[in-house]
Design a protein around this motif. Structure first.
Motif, PDB file in Angstrom:
ATOM      1  N   TRP A  45       0.814  -1.215   0.000  1.00  0.00           N
ATOM      2  CA  TRP A  45       0.000   0.000   0.000  1.00  0.00           C
ATOM      3  C   TRP A  45       0.851   1.269   0.000  1.00  0.00           C
ATOM      4  O   TRP A  45       0.374   2.330  -0.378  1.00  0.00           O
ATOM      5  N   LYS A  46       2.119   1.175   0.364  1.00  0.00           N
ATOM      6  CA  LYS A  46       3.001   2.346   0.371  1.00  0.00           C
ATOM      7  C   LYS A  46       3.391   2.767  -1.044  1.00  0.00           C
ATOM      8  O   LYS A  46       3.832   3.890  -1.257  1.00  0.00           O
ATOM      9  N   TYR A  55      -8.561   6.073  -3.700  1.00  0.00           N
ATOM     10  CA  TYR A  55      -9.835   5.389  -3.521  1.00  0.00           C
ATOM     11  C   TYR A  55      -9.725   4.508  -2.293  1.00  0.00           C
ATOM     12  O   TYR A  55      -8.787   3.709  -2.165  1.00  0.00           O
ATOM     13  N   LEU A  56     -10.682   4.640  -1.407  1.00  0.00           N
ATOM     14  CA  LEU A  56     -10.845   3.737  -0.276  1.00  0.00           C
ATOM     15  C   LEU A  56     -11.961   2.787  -0.687  1.00  0.00           C
ATOM     16  O   LEU A  56     -13.133   3.150  -0.679  1.00  0.00           O
ATOM     17  N   TYR A  66     -17.139  -5.796   6.723  1.00  0.00           N
ATOM     18  CA  TYR A  66     -16.546  -5.144   5.556  1.00  0.00           C
ATOM     19  C   TYR A  66     -15.115  -5.617   5.334  1.00  0.00           C
ATOM     20  O   TYR A  66     -14.422  -5.982   6.274  1.00  0.00           O
ATOM     21  N   LYS A  67     -14.714  -5.577   4.067  1.00  0.00           N
ATOM     22  CA  LYS A  67     -13.302  -5.699   3.719  1.00  0.00           C
ATOM     23  C   LYS A  67     -12.965  -4.452   2.914  1.00  0.00           C
ATOM     24  O   LYS A  67     -13.823  -3.886   2.224  1.00  0.00           O
ATOM     25  N   CYS A  68     -11.719  -3.995   3.025  1.00  0.00           N
ATOM     26  CA  CYS A  68     -11.339  -2.724   2.411  1.00  0.00           C
ATOM     27  C   CYS A  68      -9.971  -2.851   1.754  1.00  0.00           C
ATOM     28  O   CYS A  68      -9.176  -3.725   2.090  1.00  0.00           O
ATOM     29  N   LYS A  93     -10.252  -2.061  10.421  1.00  0.00           N
ATOM     30  CA  LYS A  93      -9.295  -1.622  11.444  1.00  0.00           C
ATOM     31  C   LYS A  93      -7.910  -1.398  10.830  1.00  0.00           C
ATOM     32  O   LYS A  93      -7.261  -0.387  11.094  1.00  0.00           O
ATOM     33  N   GLN A  94      -7.457  -2.345   9.999  1.00  0.00           N
ATOM     34  CA  GLN A  94      -6.154  -2.206   9.348  1.00  0.00           C
ATOM     35  C   GLN A  94      -6.117  -0.981   8.438  1.00  0.00           C
ATOM     36  O   GLN A  94      -5.140  -0.231   8.427  1.00  0.00           O
ATOM     37  N   ILE A  95      -7.182  -0.774   7.669  1.00  0.00           N
ATOM     38  CA  ILE A  95      -7.244   0.374   6.760  1.00  0.00           C
ATOM     39  C   ILE A  95      -7.182   1.679   7.552  1.00  0.00           C
ATOM     40  O   ILE A  95      -6.487   2.606   7.166  1.00  0.00           O
ATOM     41  N   LYS A  96      -7.916   1.740   8.654  1.00  0.00           N
ATOM     42  CA  LYS A  96      -7.920   2.953   9.473  1.00  0.00           C
ATOM     43  C   LYS A  96      -6.532   3.259  10.013  1.00  0.00           C
ATOM     44  O   LYS A  96      -6.182   4.426  10.200  1.00  0.00           O
ATOM     45  N   GLU A  97      -5.735   2.231  10.238  1.00  0.00           N
ATOM     46  CA  GLU A  97      -4.376   2.432  10.736  1.00  0.00           C
ATOM     47  C   GLU A  97      -3.425   2.962   9.666  1.00  0.00           C
ATOM     48  O   GLU A  97      -2.514   3.710   9.968  1.00  0.00           O
TER      49      GLU A  97
END
Length: 158
Positions: A45-46, A55-56, A66-68, A93-97
């Motif tokens: 993702w980096k 895009y999220l 949900y999956k993101c 949770k991972q996406i928010k981090e």
């Protein structure tokens, strides 16, 4: 003369040792072009290009589940772009981090709803679903207007 021959042999040994390393390990960093960043599989993702925004991508997989993932903003489909950039699905949770890592203003991150063609789960009220997706992220990021418009057109055509 003797010193010159010894020095020549010594230099030849050093050069031979540098040119080949049979059976030994290579601890050098991967060869990269200038400016190219080496990203391991976990940090894919980096490497996302955010010059046009981000895009999220949010996919509802069950009632309030949900999956993101994240993708560069462009005209390609989610499936095409996920394959191209090696994007993986993550939990909310991972996406928010990871989202703060991008240092983008909230209006440069757009929620792109996604329906997994392999999933049997389908939310019946897309309008409420889009609102739930925004609420999932504290209403910081908005569902792209084009997706809301597409839902309205679909709903009005039925």
């Amino acid at each position: 003369m003797r010193k010159l021959i010894i020095m020549f042999l010594f230099m030849a040994l050093i050069l031979c040792g540098c040119a080949s390393n049979p059976g030994g390990s290579n601890n050098s960093a991967p060869d990269t072009n200038a400016g190219q960043q080496v990203i391991n599989d976990e940090d894919w993702w980096k490497a996302i290009d955010t010059s046009n925004g981000l895009y999220l991508v949010v996919c509802e997989t069950g009632e309030n589940e949900y999956k993101c993932t994240v993708l560069p903003q462009n005209d390609k489909t989610v499936d095409e772009e996920r394959k191209r950039v090696g994007a993986k699905w993550m939990s909310e949770k991972q996406i928010k981090e990871i989202l703060p890592w991008y240092k983008l203003s909230d209006d440069r991150i757009v929620i792109k709803p996604y329906t997994d063609p392999k999933s049997s789960y389908v939310s019946l009220d897309k309008g409420k679903l889009l609102d739930k997706m925004e609420a999932l992220f504290g209403n910081k990021y908005k569902v792209g207007q084009q997706y809301r418009d597409a839902w309205e057109r679909l709903k009005n055509s039925q």
